[in-house]
Write an enzyme that holds these catalytic residues in place. Structure first.
Site, PDB file in Angstrom:
ATOM      1  N   SER A  38       0.674  -1.384  -0.230  1.00 19.59           N
ATOM      2  CA  SER A  38       0.028  -0.117  -0.023  1.00 19.59           C
ATOM      3  C   SER A  38       0.887   1.301   0.077  1.00 19.59           C
ATOM      4  O   SER A  38       0.183   2.284  -0.702  1.00 19.59           O
ATOM      5  CB  SER A  38      -0.972   0.006   1.246  1.00 19.59           C
ATOM      6  OG  SER A  38      -1.897  -1.091   1.182  1.00 19.59           O
ATOM      7  N   SER A  48      -3.382  -0.209   7.145  1.00 22.44           N
ATOM      8  CA  SER A  48      -2.340  -0.629   6.278  1.00 22.44           C
ATOM      9  C   SER A  48      -1.200  -1.119   6.915  1.00 22.44           C
ATOM     10  O   SER A  48      -0.754  -0.668   7.642  1.00 22.44           O
ATOM     11  CB  SER A  48      -1.838   0.203   5.007  1.00 22.44           C
ATOM     12  OG  SER A  48      -3.091   0.648   4.297  1.00 22.44           O
ATOM     13  N   ASP A  51       4.847  -3.195   4.263  1.00 20.00           N
ATOM     14  CA  ASP A  51       5.185  -4.502   3.617  1.00 20.00           C
ATOM     15  C   ASP A  51       6.689  -4.183   3.203  1.00 20.00           C
ATOM     16  O   ASP A  51       6.955  -3.353   2.510  1.00 20.00           O
ATOM     17  CB  ASP A  51       4.258  -4.425   2.520  1.00 20.00           C
ATOM     18  CG  ASP A  51       2.928  -4.861   2.741  1.00 20.00           C
ATOM     19  OD1 ASP A  51       2.458  -5.822   3.530  1.00 20.00           O
ATOM     20  OD2 ASP A  51       2.234  -4.034   2.578  1.00 20.00           O
ATOM     21  N   GLU A  86       4.658  -6.478   7.787  1.00 23.77           N
ATOM     22  CA  GLU A  86       4.615  -7.899   7.012  1.00 23.77           C
ATOM     23  C   GLU A  86       5.984  -7.917   6.337  1.00 23.77           C
ATOM     24  O   GLU A  86       6.028  -7.243   5.570  1.00 23.77           O
ATOM     25  CB  GLU A  86       3.344  -7.797   6.303  1.00 23.77           C
ATOM     26  CG  GLU A  86       3.337  -9.139   5.239  1.00 23.77           C
ATOM     27  CD  GLU A  86       2.065  -9.521   4.579  1.00 23.77           C
ATOM     28  OE1 GLU A  86       2.464 -10.376   3.583  1.00 23.77           O
ATOM     29  OE2 GLU A  86       1.004  -8.888   4.839  1.00 23.77           O
ATOM     30  N   LYS A 202      -6.311  -1.783  -3.277  1.00 26.64           N
ATOM     31  CA  LYS A 202      -7.580  -2.316  -3.050  1.00 26.64           C
ATOM     32  C   LYS A 202      -8.824  -1.383  -3.392  1.00 26.64           C
ATOM     33  O   LYS A 202      -9.766  -1.798  -4.032  1.00 26.64           O
ATOM     34  CB  LYS A 202      -7.677  -2.825  -1.305  1.00 26.64           C
ATOM     35  CG  LYS A 202      -6.784  -3.937  -1.436  1.00 26.64           C
ATOM     36  CD  LYS A 202      -7.118  -4.229   0.246  1.00 26.64           C
ATOM     37  CE  LYS A 202      -6.206  -5.574   0.524  1.00 26.64           C
ATOM     38  NZ  LYS A 202      -6.225  -5.930   2.157  1.00 26.64           N
ATOM     39  N   TYR A 228     -11.907   0.618   4.028  1.00 22.33           N
ATOM     40  CA  TYR A 228     -10.656   0.669   4.093  1.00 22.33           C
ATOM     41  C   TYR A 228      -9.620   1.944   3.958  1.00 22.33           C
ATOM     42  O   TYR A 228      -8.657   2.141   4.559  1.00 22.33           O
ATOM     43  CB  TYR A 228     -10.336  -0.047   2.604  1.00 22.33           C
ATOM     44  CG  TYR A 228      -8.823   0.041   1.890  1.00 22.33           C
ATOM     45  CD1 TYR A 228      -7.821  -0.623   2.504  1.00 22.33           C
ATOM     46  CD2 TYR A 228      -8.589   0.864   0.847  1.00 22.33           C
ATOM     47  CE1 TYR A 228      -6.682  -0.660   1.941  1.00 22.33           C
ATOM     48  CE2 TYR A 228      -7.406   0.941   0.368  1.00 22.33           C
ATOM     49  CZ  TYR A 228      -6.305   0.244   0.922  1.00 22.33           C
ATOM     50  OH  TYR A 228      -5.152   0.145   0.377  1.00 22.33           O
TER      51      TYR A 228
END
Length: 263
Positions: A38, A48, A51, A86, A202, A228
Site C-alpha cells: 500500500s 495498512s 510491507d 509484514e 484495494k 479501507y
C-alpha cells in the site's frame, strides 16, 4: 519521492528498525530489501501494513529465524501506536530463474503473532501468492537496500499470476464472516488481476469492480472500500442488511472471475 514521505515519520522509524534488524541478523547475505504494498501503490491507509521484501543469498538457520522473529514481534504492532509489519524473506535463487510455485524462506505478519509468541518459527514453504507480491515489488517496489527489485527479480508470467491470485480464493471465502472487509476487497482485486493482469490498490480494484458488478451487489463493495480508506479494523461495522448481501456479492465476483478465465 523519498520512501520516508510515503509512510510518514512514525512508520519510517518502524521501517528503519526492521531494516536494521534484517542487517543485524543476515548481514552480507542480504541482496536487497524493498518497500512494497500500500505504501508505494496508493498510500498507507489507517489499517495498512508496512510491507517489506527481503531477498537473500541463502536460507536462514534456526538461530537467525528466532532472532528475526523476536525482533519483529517488538518492531511490529497489532494496531494503535505501531503499524503492523509484514516481512517476507525469499532466497533469490528460489525465484531467479522464476518457477511456480515459489518458495518463501520466512514470513512474519501480525495474523501470526499469537503462534509466533508461543514459539512457532517461520519455515521455508511454497507460497503461491508470492507471485503477486513479487510482481508488485518488481513493478513498484522502492529499494531500501541493494538495487531496485526489477534488477533482482524475473517477471512473473501472466498465467502464474492468475494461478497465484486464484489460489487464495478459498481462504478469502472462508474469511467472509470474520475478516469481511479484507475478503470483500481482495476478491475484487483478484477479479481485476485475472481480467487485466494488473495488481491495483484495494480501493482502485474496488473502483474497477464497481463498474462491472450488478447494482444490487455494489453496496457491499462500496462499504468495504469506505472502511479501507478511513477506518481501523477495530472500527469496522456491518449492518445486518449488508451482512446478508456479502455471500451473494462473493458469488457475483466469482462469476465475473470465471467469465474472464473462460474468455
Amino acid at each position: 519521492m523519498e520512501w520516508t514521505s510515503m509512510v510518514g515519520d512514525g512508520a519510517a522509524d518502524q521501517v528503519r528498525q526492521a531494516l536494521a534488524l534484517v542487517r543485524e541478523v543476515l548481514g552480507e547475505q542480504v541482496e536487497g530489501v524493498c518497500l512494497h504494498g500500500s505504501a508505494v501503490l496508493g498510500g498507507l491507509r489507517p489499517a495498512s501494513d508496512l510491507d517489506l521484501l527481503v531477498l537473500t543469498r541463502r536460507s536462514m538457520d534456526d538461530a537467525e529465524r528466532r532472532t528475526l522473529r523476536d525482533g519483529l514481534l517488538a518492531v511490529s504492532g497489532p494496531g494503535g501506536r505501531l503499524r503492523p509489519v509484514e516481512l517476507t524473506v525469499v532466497v533469490r535463487s528460489e525465484v531467479h530463474p522464476w518457477r511456480f510455485p515459489p518458495t518463501g524462506d520466512f514470513l512474519y505478519g501480525e495474523w501470526l503473532r499469537e503462534e509466533l509468541r508461543a514459539g512457532a518459527v517461520p519455515r521455508p514453504e511454497p507460497m503461491p501468492d508470492l507471485a503477486v507480491l513479487l510482481t508488485t515489488a518488481r513493478a513498484h517496489g522502492v529499494p531500501l537496500a541493494g538495487p531496485p527489485p526489477a534488477r533482482l527479480l524475473d517477471p512473473v508470467p501472466h498465467p502464474d499470476l492468475v494461478r497465484a491470485s486464484l489460489a487464495g480464493v478459498p481462504e478469502l471465502l472462508a474469511g467472509l464472516g470474520d475478516d469481511t472487509r479484507n475478503a470483500v476487497l481482495t476478491l475484487a482485486r483478484v477479479w481485476t488481476t485475472v481480467a487485466t493482469g494488473e495488481i491495483r490498490p484495494k480501493d482502485a480494484a474496488a473502483d474497477w469492480a464497481l463498474g462491472r458488478l450488478p447494482p444490487e451487489h455494489r453496496p457491499v463493495l462500496r462499504h468495504a472500500r469506505e472502511l479501507y480508506l478511513d477506518h481501523h479494523y477495530a472500527e469496522e461495522s456491518w449492518s445486518e442488511e449488508l451482512t446478508t448481501r456479502v455471500g451473494p456479492y462473493a458469488r457475483a465476483v466469482l462469476d465475473g472471475i470465471d467469465r474472464h478465465r473462460d474468455a
